[in-house]
Design a protein around this motif. Structure first.
Motif, PDB file in Angstrom:
ATOM      1  N   ILE A 103      28.352 -62.568 -59.450  1.00 53.59           N
ATOM      2  CA  ILE A 103      27.380 -63.028 -58.457  1.00 53.59           C
ATOM      3  C   ILE A 103      26.698 -64.269 -59.004  1.00 53.59           C
ATOM      4  CG2 ILE A 103      25.249 -62.492 -57.221  1.00 53.59           C
ATOM      5  CD1 ILE A 103      26.093 -59.526 -57.320  1.00 53.59           C
ATOM      6  N   ILE A 104      26.741 -65.362 -58.229  1.00 54.71           N
ATOM      7  CA  ILE A 104      26.098 -66.594 -58.684  1.00 54.71           C
ATOM      8  C   ILE A 104      24.915 -67.012 -57.802  1.00 54.71           C
ATOM      9  CG2 ILE A 104      28.064 -67.473 -59.975  1.00 54.71           C
ATOM     10  CD1 ILE A 104      28.826 -69.211 -57.628  1.00 54.71           C
ATOM     11  N   GLN A 105      24.796 -66.404 -56.609  1.00 53.90           N
ATOM     12  CA  GLN A 105      23.649 -66.707 -55.749  1.00 53.90           C
ATOM     13  C   GLN A 105      23.486 -65.611 -54.712  1.00 53.90           C
ATOM     14  OE1 GLN A 105      24.047 -69.938 -52.868  1.00 53.90           O
ATOM     15  NE2 GLN A 105      21.966 -70.590 -53.337  1.00 53.90           N
ATOM     16  N   VAL A 106      22.226 -65.244 -54.446  1.00 55.22           N
ATOM     17  CA  VAL A 106      21.911 -64.300 -53.373  1.00 55.22           C
ATOM     18  C   VAL A 106      20.729 -64.863 -52.590  1.00 55.22           C
ATOM     19  CG1 VAL A 106      21.146 -61.964 -52.772  1.00 55.22           C
ATOM     20  CG2 VAL A 106      22.687 -62.299 -54.718  1.00 55.22           C
ATOM     21  N   ILE A 107      20.912 -64.968 -51.282  1.00 52.29           N
ATOM     22  CA  ILE A 107      19.827 -65.361 -50.392  1.00 52.29           C
ATOM     23  C   ILE A 107      19.689 -64.231 -49.383  1.00 52.29           C
ATOM     24  CG2 ILE A 107      19.006 -67.024 -48.682  1.00 52.29           C
ATOM     25  CD1 ILE A 107      20.777 -69.132 -50.081  1.00 52.29           C
TER      26      ILE A 107
ATOM     27  N   ILE B 212      25.734 -63.791 -50.099  1.00 49.38           N
ATOM     28  CA  ILE B 212      26.079 -63.597 -51.506  1.00 49.38           C
ATOM     29  C   ILE B 212      27.235 -64.520 -51.865  1.00 49.38           C
ATOM     30  CG2 ILE B 212      26.683 -61.923 -53.307  1.00 49.38           C
ATOM     31  CD1 ILE B 212      25.867 -59.723 -51.256  1.00 49.38           C
ATOM     32  N   ARG B 213      27.011 -65.301 -52.916  1.00 47.36           N
ATOM     33  CA  ARG B 213      28.086 -66.182 -53.405  1.00 47.36           C
ATOM     34  C   ARG B 213      28.599 -65.615 -54.725  1.00 47.36           C
ATOM     35  NH1 ARG B 213      28.520 -72.093 -51.884  1.00 47.36           N
ATOM     36  NH2 ARG B 213      30.381 -72.788 -52.970  1.00 47.36           N
TER      37      ARG B 213
ATOM     38  N   ASP C 180      38.495 -69.896 -55.983  1.00 45.33           N
ATOM     39  CA  ASP C 180      37.466 -69.984 -57.021  1.00 45.33           C
ATOM     40  C   ASP C 180      36.191 -69.219 -56.694  1.00 45.33           C
ATOM     41  OD1 ASP C 180      39.055 -71.836 -58.559  1.00 45.33           O
ATOM     42  OD2 ASP C 180      38.468 -73.392 -57.122  1.00 45.33           O
ATOM     43  N   GLU C 181      35.738 -69.288 -55.436  1.00 40.05           N
ATOM     44  CA  GLU C 181      34.469 -68.667 -55.067  1.00 40.05           C
ATOM     45  C   GLU C 181      34.552 -68.057 -53.669  1.00 40.05           C
ATOM     46  OE1 GLU C 181      31.269 -71.501 -55.442  1.00 40.05           O
ATOM     47  OE2 GLU C 181      31.591 -71.738 -57.605  1.00 40.05           O
ATOM     48  N   LEU C 182      33.655 -67.099 -53.419  1.00 44.98           N
ATOM     49  CA  LEU C 182      33.519 -66.466 -52.114  1.00 44.98           C
ATOM     50  C   LEU C 182      32.065 -66.557 -51.684  1.00 44.98           C
ATOM     51  CD1 LEU C 182      35.539 -64.606 -54.004  1.00 44.98           C
ATOM     52  CD2 LEU C 182      35.638 -63.256 -51.958  1.00 44.98           C
ATOM     53  N   GLN C 183      31.820 -67.060 -50.486  1.00 44.27           N
ATOM     54  CA  GLN C 183      30.489 -67.072 -49.886  1.00 44.27           C
ATOM     55  C   GLN C 183      30.552 -66.089 -48.730  1.00 44.27           C
ATOM     56  OE1 GLN C 183      27.394 -68.921 -50.526  1.00 44.27           O
ATOM     57  NE2 GLN C 183      26.862 -67.221 -49.208  1.00 44.27           N
ATOM     58  N   ILE C 184      29.951 -64.911 -48.928  1.00 49.17           N
ATOM     59  CA  ILE C 184      30.000 -63.854 -47.913  1.00 49.17           C
ATOM     60  C   ILE C 184      28.625 -63.712 -47.275  1.00 49.17           C
ATOM     61  CG2 ILE C 184      30.468 -61.422 -47.454  1.00 49.17           C
ATOM     62  CD1 ILE C 184      32.948 -63.017 -48.368  1.00 49.17           C
ATOM     63  N   HIS C 185      28.606 -63.799 -45.963  1.00 53.78           N
ATOM     64  CA  HIS C 185      27.383 -63.576 -45.199  1.00 53.78           C
ATOM     65  C   HIS C 185      27.459 -62.127 -44.722  1.00 53.78           C
ATOM     66  CE1 HIS C 185      27.093 -67.924 -45.374  1.00 53.78           C
ATOM     67  NE2 HIS C 185      28.338 -67.975 -44.910  1.00 53.78           N
ATOM     68  N   GLN C 186      26.784 -61.226 -45.437  1.00 51.01           N
ATOM     69  CA  GLN C 186      26.840 -59.786 -45.160  1.00 51.01           C
ATOM     70  C   GLN C 186      25.866 -59.458 -44.034  1.00 51.01           C
ATOM     71  OE1 GLN C 186      28.768 -57.394 -47.273  1.00 51.01           O
ATOM     72  NE2 GLN C 186      28.521 -56.461 -45.281  1.00 51.01           N
TER      73      GLN C 186
END
Length: 190
Positions: free
Chosen positions: A172-176, A184-185, A143-149
């Protein structure tokens, strides 16, 4: 309904580990340096604390066999939740007899994800492993990917997305953004 979330740190050139399965750098942990402020292990940065809280809040883990074995199945206890490992081969002795929370699933990624989501209840399923992520994407069950680039080029090793069946659209649903990493989520568009 639970959401399946891949959570991975990745170099800018797409690697999640070096050729020897370390996370890069002289200490073998370069891809996780973002989590400790000023290089002080044990102290979490604010984003790392947020992501750690999300991991602790998950209800089940789905991990590829290679990842599970490299991590020794997290000693059979990934923060107290069931661990599902899709594999056509039977588990080794430790996973078979010593780790009651570890379940090997021989009938495919769809079944493994369904079992993990059922076990998770209303909490999320944490997904680990490149091959497993690729298989879950191909099957339409991620369903989702949380990637720490991470701002580093490893130049070789194991890529996160080596083989995909076709183009997969993400939202893209979130960027920190932090100096150590961009988190990036994404939601997988189904």
């Amino acid at each position: 309904m639970p959401t399946s979330v891949l959570d991975m740190s990745m170099s800018l050139d797409g690697y999640i580990a070096d050729p020897n399965d370390y996370l890069g750098g002289e200490d073998g942990e370069r891809l996780h340096h973002w989590s400790a402020p000023n290089g002080e292990p044990g102290q979490l940065s604010a984003p790392a604390r947020q992501f750690a809280d999300e991991i602790i809040a998950t209800g089940a883990v789905l991990a590829g066999r290679r990842t599970a074995e490299l991590m020794d199945h997290w000693g059979g206890d990934h923060h107290g939740v069931p661990i599902f490992v899709p594999s056509h081969r039977p588990p080794g002795p430790a996973a078979r007899w010593g780790y009651p929370l570890v379940t090997y699933v021989a009938d495919g990624i769809e079944s493994a994800m369904a079992q993990a989501k059922a076990a998770a209840g209303d909490r999320n399923v944490l997904v680990h492993g490149a091959y497993t992520a690729q298989q879950a994407l191909a099957a339409g069950v991620l369903d989702e990917l949380q990637i720490h680039q991470i701002p580093v080029l490893l130049g070789g090793g194991h890529r996160l997305f080596d083989v995909l069946p076709s183009q997969i659209e993400l939202e893209i649903i979130q960027v920190i953004d932090t100096p150590e990493a961009t988190h990036i989520r994404y939601r997988v568009r189904q």
